[in-house]
Design a protein around this motif. Structure first.
Motif, PDB file in Angstrom:
ATOM      1  N   MET A 124       0.504  -0.946  -0.130  1.00  0.00           N
ATOM      2  CA  MET A 124      -0.281   0.154  -0.056  1.00  0.00           C
ATOM      3  C   MET A 124       0.702   1.200   0.133  1.00  0.00           C
ATOM      4  N   LYS A 125       0.433   2.164  -0.523  1.00  0.00           N
ATOM      5  CA  LYS A 125       1.526   3.243  -1.138  1.00  0.00           C
ATOM      6  C   LYS A 125       0.114   4.585  -0.151  1.00  0.00           C
ATOM      7  N   TYR A 126       1.544   5.203   0.479  1.00  0.00           N
ATOM      8  CA  TYR A 126       0.830   6.066   1.091  1.00  0.00           C
ATOM      9  C   TYR A 126       1.696   7.780   0.692  1.00  0.00           C
ATOM     10  N   PRO A 127       1.583   9.425   0.940  1.00  0.00           N
ATOM     11  CA  PRO A 127       1.233   9.994   1.195  1.00  0.00           C
ATOM     12  C   PRO A 127       2.938   9.894   1.393  1.00  0.00           C
ATOM     13  N   SER A 128       3.895  11.150   0.391  1.00  0.00           N
ATOM     14  CA  SER A 128       5.025  11.272   1.563  1.00  0.00           C
ATOM     15  C   SER A 128       4.839  11.720   2.937  1.00  0.00           C
ATOM     16  N   ARG A 129       6.159  11.762   3.008  1.00  0.00           N
ATOM     17  CA  ARG A 129       6.534  11.630   4.881  1.00  0.00           C
ATOM     18  C   ARG A 129       5.082  11.225   5.487  1.00  0.00           C
ATOM     19  N   SER A 130       4.272   9.964   4.629  1.00  0.00           N
ATOM     20  CA  SER A 130       3.635   9.613   5.414  1.00  0.00           C
ATOM     21  C   SER A 130       3.610   9.023   7.440  1.00  0.00           C
ATOM     22  N   SER A 131       5.023   8.411   8.268  1.00  0.00           N
ATOM     23  CA  SER A 131       5.758   7.698   8.756  1.00  0.00           C
ATOM     24  C   SER A 131       4.969   8.883   9.500  1.00  0.00           C
ATOM     25  N   VAL A 132       5.897  10.391   9.511  1.00  0.00           N
ATOM     26  CA  VAL A 132       6.396  11.765  10.364  1.00  0.00           C
ATOM     27  C   VAL A 132       4.460  11.992  10.616  1.00  0.00           C
ATOM     28  N   LEU A 133       4.071  11.900   9.371  1.00  0.00           N
ATOM     29  CA  LEU A 133       3.283  12.112   9.794  1.00  0.00           C
ATOM     30  C   LEU A 133       1.411  11.997  10.373  1.00  0.00           C
ATOM     31  N   LEU A 134       1.823  10.262   9.922  1.00  0.00           N
ATOM     32  CA  LEU A 134       1.515   9.139  10.920  1.00  0.00           C
ATOM     33  C   LEU A 134       1.370   9.119  12.380  1.00  0.00           C
ATOM     34  N   ALA A 135       2.881  10.127  12.823  1.00  0.00           N
ATOM     35  CA  ALA A 135       2.693   9.343  14.276  1.00  0.00           C
ATOM     36  C   ALA A 135       2.416  10.964  14.507  1.00  0.00           C
ATOM     37  N   LEU A 136       2.963  12.194  14.630  1.00  0.00           N
ATOM     38  CA  LEU A 136       2.258  12.605  15.272  1.00  0.00           C
ATOM     39  C   LEU A 136       0.611  12.603  15.219  1.00  0.00           C
ATOM     40  N   LEU A 137      -0.667  12.252  14.511  1.00  0.00           N
ATOM     41  CA  LEU A 137      -1.660  12.203  14.627  1.00  0.00           C
ATOM     42  C   LEU A 137      -1.608  11.544  15.473  1.00  0.00           C
ATOM     43  N   ILE A 138      -0.981  10.230  15.931  1.00  0.00           N
ATOM     44  CA  ILE A 138      -1.604   9.519  16.594  1.00  0.00           C
ATOM     45  C   ILE A 138      -1.180   9.788  18.024  1.00  0.00           C
ATOM     46  N   GLY A 139      -0.768  10.398  18.099  1.00  0.00           N
ATOM     47  CA  GLY A 139       0.278  11.670  19.056  1.00  0.00           C
ATOM     48  C   GLY A 139      -1.821  12.517  19.434  1.00  0.00           C
ATOM     49  N   LEU A 140      -1.704  12.997  18.701  1.00  0.00           N
ATOM     50  CA  LEU A 140      -2.810  14.015  18.644  1.00  0.00           C
ATOM     51  C   LEU A 140      -3.956  13.354  18.581  1.00  0.00           C
ATOM     52  N   CYS A 141      -3.814  12.225  18.205  1.00  0.00           N
ATOM     53  CA  CYS A 141      -5.606  11.381  18.630  1.00  0.00           C
ATOM     54  C   CYS A 141      -5.515  10.777  19.901  1.00  0.00           C
ATOM     55  N   GLY A 142      -3.787  10.918  20.803  1.00  0.00           N
ATOM     56  CA  GLY A 142      -4.036  10.557  22.447  1.00  0.00           C
ATOM     57  C   GLY A 142      -4.155  11.577  22.844  1.00  0.00           C
ATOM     58  N   LEU A 143      -3.522  12.325  22.863  1.00  0.00           N
ATOM     59  CA  LEU A 143      -3.743  14.045  24.239  1.00  0.00           C
ATOM     60  C   LEU A 143      -4.689  13.870  25.220  1.00  0.00           C
ATOM     61  N   GLY A 144      -5.667  13.672  24.185  1.00  0.00           N
ATOM     62  CA  GLY A 144      -6.666  13.300  25.600  1.00  0.00           C
ATOM     63  C   GLY A 144      -6.968  12.876  26.470  1.00  0.00           C
ATOM     64  N   GLU A 145      -6.427  11.374  26.354  1.00  0.00           N
ATOM     65  CA  GLU A 145      -6.197  10.571  26.955  1.00  0.00           C
ATOM     66  C   GLU A 145      -4.942  10.334  27.702  1.00  0.00           C
ATOM     67  N   ILE A 146      -3.755  10.559  27.222  1.00  0.00           N
ATOM     68  CA  ILE A 146      -2.513  11.235  27.855  1.00  0.00           C
ATOM     69  C   ILE A 146      -2.457  11.930  29.467  1.00  0.00           C
ATOM     70  N   SER A 147      -3.391  13.073  29.098  1.00  0.00           N
ATOM     71  CA  SER A 147      -3.548  14.543  30.016  1.00  0.00           C
ATOM     72  C   SER A 147      -4.685  13.331  31.152  1.00  0.00           C
ATOM     73  N   THR A 148      -5.265  12.313  30.669  1.00  0.00           N
ATOM     74  CA  THR A 148      -6.021  12.489  32.463  1.00  0.00           C
ATOM     75  C   THR A 148      -5.206  10.966  32.418  1.00  0.00           C
ATOM     76  N   GLN A 149      -4.563  10.293  31.226  1.00  0.00           N
ATOM     77  CA  GLN A 149      -4.228   8.634  32.561  1.00  0.00           C
ATOM     78  C   GLN A 149      -3.017   9.082  32.692  1.00  0.00           C
ATOM     79  N   LEU A 150      -1.799   9.896  32.337  1.00  0.00           N
ATOM     80  CA  LEU A 150      -1.003  11.158  33.195  1.00  0.00           C
ATOM     81  C   LEU A 150      -1.097  10.917  34.788  1.00  0.00           C
ATOM     82  N   LEU A 151      -2.493  11.296  34.800  1.00  0.00           N
ATOM     83  CA  LEU A 151      -2.941  12.289  36.280  1.00  0.00           C
ATOM     84  C   LEU A 151      -3.104  10.852  36.815  1.00  0.00           C
ATOM     85  N   ILE A 152      -4.116  10.354  36.696  1.00  0.00           N
ATOM     86  CA  ILE A 152      -5.006   9.048  37.641  1.00  0.00           C
ATOM     87  C   ILE A 152      -4.548   8.440  38.697  1.00  0.00           C
ATOM     88  N   PRO A 153      -2.703   8.483  39.141  1.00  0.00           N
ATOM     89  CA  PRO A 153      -2.441   7.819  39.736  1.00  0.00           C
ATOM     90  C   PRO A 153      -2.203   8.438  40.715  1.00  0.00           C
TER      91      PRO A 153
END
Length: 403
Positions: free
Chosen positions: A1-30
């Motif tokens: 499957m061929k993705y757009p250029s720089r797809s790995s960098v873009l995908l890593a950032l999108l994963i981080g953006l999608c997880g920002l809300g969960e990171i904000s909560t789960q870091l604090l839970i303990p």
């Protein structure tokens, strides 16, 4: 499957953006118990901060997605992540719980913008190949849920308590903001009518005529409500009552959430074969069984690490099926309203968490019973509501959604 250029960098950032809300909560839970003590707040007051976050995070999905269709992805992303960073700084220097809750509300708004824009960018860039990429972002987000409590516990134990944990969210947000500066606009066909209140209300009214969508919405709302009351209350039980350190609690919590990753992987591999309805049906059954076992074991032998952890892994296994299955069941029949359906199903998920958190805040005492009882109640309602609403679904709704 061929993705757009720089797809790995873009995908890593999108994963981080999608997880920002969960990171904000789960870091604090303990660190919730230490947070209350540090701000001289009443026991259970930190639950209000969690509930405010998910309320803003959920409501924002109804409006920010359509707004990005109107003004573009990049402006909303930059504004949202900047708000997130400033709000996190406010929380880090908060002198009382009221200030901390105010910061959490703005932090939730910024994290919501990051999530909806990231999902929109996936659709913009990968187009018809967006499905597998979206699945990868979900797995990444669940991995963040699993790992963040461990990291949060380590930071709280070795780097200065709950304020150090909040400063970690500032760092994550700052890195996301710097990376977002290099984004190019991906929404090349903006809709000047998107985001207008009259248009939104009309579209949601049409969408909610489908009993199928309502059944998936109830399943995801109650399942996430069951999960959230355990997430919000487990730190007090595991750390305050059972004597685990924040680091030990993070490891236990990570083990519980690993069930959700397994459920999501199973769903990713089988949903085309079984369909969303069967996947969610199986998932809600597991959710109900897991939560009921937690309650039974609590009443028979009292709270224990294994008695809470192992049955809850059954619940999270089911939740890993219910969450992606419900999203697919809501979005697939709505090709012309996919963003609207995704926004509503996301809102339903966060509404369940908000109601669960508020109820737990009101019922919280020095025992684990309010947490396990609410956990079971939401899980059983998810199981029953999905089946009852599926039996009563109107055949005409399918025709309307397919149009």
């Amino acid at each position: 499957m061929k993705y757009p250029s720089r797809s790995s960098v873009l995908l890593a950032l999108l994963i981080g953006l999608c997880g920002l809300g969960e990171i904000s909560t789960q870091l604090l839970i303990p660190s919730l118990r230490d947070l209350e003590m540090g701000l001289n707040a009443a026991p259970g007051a930190s639950l209000a901060a969690l509930s405010v976050f998910v309320a803003v995070f959920g409501l924002g999905q109804l409006f920010l997605g359509p707004l990005s269709d109107r003004i573009g992805r990049r402006p909303l992303l930059l504004a949202g992540v900047a708000i997130y960073v400033l709000a996190s700084l406010w929380m880090a220097f908060a002198g009382n719980m009221a200030e901390f809750i105010g910061g959490r509300a703005l932090q939730g708004l910024g994290a919501c913008a990051a999530l909806v824009v990231a999902r929109s960018i996936v659709r913009d860039v990968w187009k018809e190949k967006a499905g597998p990429i979206m699945a990868i972002t979900v797995i990444g987000m669940l991995s963040a849920i699993m790992l963040s409590p461990v990291l949060g516990g380590l930071i709280a134990t070795h780097a200065g308590g709950w304020r150090a944990v909040v400063f970690a969210t500032v760092l994550f947000g700052a890195l996301a903001l710097i990376a977002s500066l290099f984004f190019k606009e991906t929404n090349l066909q903006r809709d000047p009518q998107a985001g207008r209140l009259k248009t939104l209300l009309s579209n949601y009214a049409v969408l909610l005529k489908s009993s199928s969508l309502r059944s998936f919405s109830m399943a995801i709302a109650c399942t996430y409500g069951a999960m959230f009351c355990f997430i919000a209350g487990s730190s007090r039980v595991f750390v305050g009552q059972l004597g685990l350190s924040p680091t030990q609690y993070g490891l236990v919590f990570g083990g519980i959430v690993s069930g959700m990753i397994a459920g999501a992987i199973f769903t990713n591999r089988t949903i085309m074969k079984f369909g969303p309805e069967k996947i969610v049906g199986i998932g809600t059954s597991l959710v109900a069984v897991g939560a009921s076992l937690v309650l039974v074991l609590h009443e028979l032998i009292g709270p224990s690490v294994l008695g809470l952890m192992l049955p809850q892994m059954v619940l999270t296994l089911g939740a890993g099926m219910v969450l992606p299955g419900s999203v697919a069941g809501a979005v697939i029949p709505n090709p012309t309203r996919a963003g609207l359906a995704a926004g509503f199903i996301g809102f339903a998920q966060m509404a369940g968490a908000t109601i669960s958190g508020l109820l737990l805040s009101r019922l919280q005492d020095d025992s684990a019973l309010p947490m396990v009882a609410l956990n079971a109640a939401f899980a059983v309602v998810s199981f029953l509501a999905f089946r009852i609403m599926r039996v009563r679904k109107a055949p005409a709704a399918k025709v309307t959604l397919a149009e």
